[in-house]
Design a protein around this motif. Structure first.
Motif, PDB file in Angstrom:
ATOM      1  N   PRO A 186      51.062  45.669  41.093  1.00 51.94           N
ATOM      2  CA  PRO A 186      49.879  45.447  41.941  1.00 51.94           C
ATOM      3  C   PRO A 186      48.973  44.419  40.864  1.00 51.94           C
ATOM      4  N   LEU A 187      48.614  44.844  39.609  1.00 51.17           N
ATOM      5  CA  LEU A 187      47.918  44.267  38.338  1.00 51.17           C
ATOM      6  C   LEU A 187      48.256  43.074  37.803  1.00 51.17           C
ATOM      7  N   GLN A 188      49.783  42.899  38.637  1.00 53.63           N
ATOM      8  CA  GLN A 188      50.269  41.740  37.555  1.00 53.63           C
ATOM      9  C   GLN A 188      49.923  40.857  38.946  1.00 53.63           C
ATOM     10  N   SER A 189      50.846  40.985  39.363  1.00 50.28           N
ATOM     11  CA  SER A 189      50.154  39.447  40.560  1.00 50.28           C
ATOM     12  C   SER A 189      48.646  39.612  41.160  1.00 50.28           C
ATOM     13  N   SER A 206      47.260  35.740  40.368  1.00 49.69           N
ATOM     14  CA  SER A 206      46.545  34.984  40.929  1.00 49.69           C
ATOM     15  C   SER A 206      45.438  34.618  40.456  1.00 49.69           C
ATOM     16  N   ILE A 207      44.907  34.824  39.110  1.00 47.60           N
ATOM     17  CA  ILE A 207      43.283  34.904  38.905  1.00 47.60           C
ATOM     18  C   ILE A 207      44.016  33.436  38.121  1.00 47.60           C
TER      19      ILE A 207
END
Length: 82
Positions: A70-73, A77-78
């Motif tokens: 989740p941190l990678q996605s 996105s940022i």
């Protein structure tokens, strides 16, 4: 691979918690820790060791995957990386 990395992290964390005095003798007072933390540099070294132990257990047990994806996605996105 996660098994080895997690084990090494836990071992280094335990060594930092148990042998904090020789580490403090080597590094001396840590200005950041003396100024901003509630304790002294010795407590800061123990805190870093405890964080390493916790992160090592997370990596060792495989929970890191559920945190990293989740941190990678979110980071993709940022920064708009495909």
């Amino acid at each position: 691979m996660n098994f080895a990395i997690g084990t090494v992290m836990v071992i280094f964390g335990l060594l930092m918690v148990v042998f904090f005095e020789p580490i403090y003798s080597f590094t001396g007072p840590i200005a950041f820790a003396e100024r901003y933390s509630a304790g002294s540099s010795r407590n800061f070294i123990k805190l870093i060791g405890a964080v390493l132990i916790i992160l090592g257990i997370i990596v060792f047990s495989g929970i890191w995957i559920y945190i990293a994806l989740p941190l990678q996605s979110w980071l993709r996105s940022i920064f708009r990386i495909n």
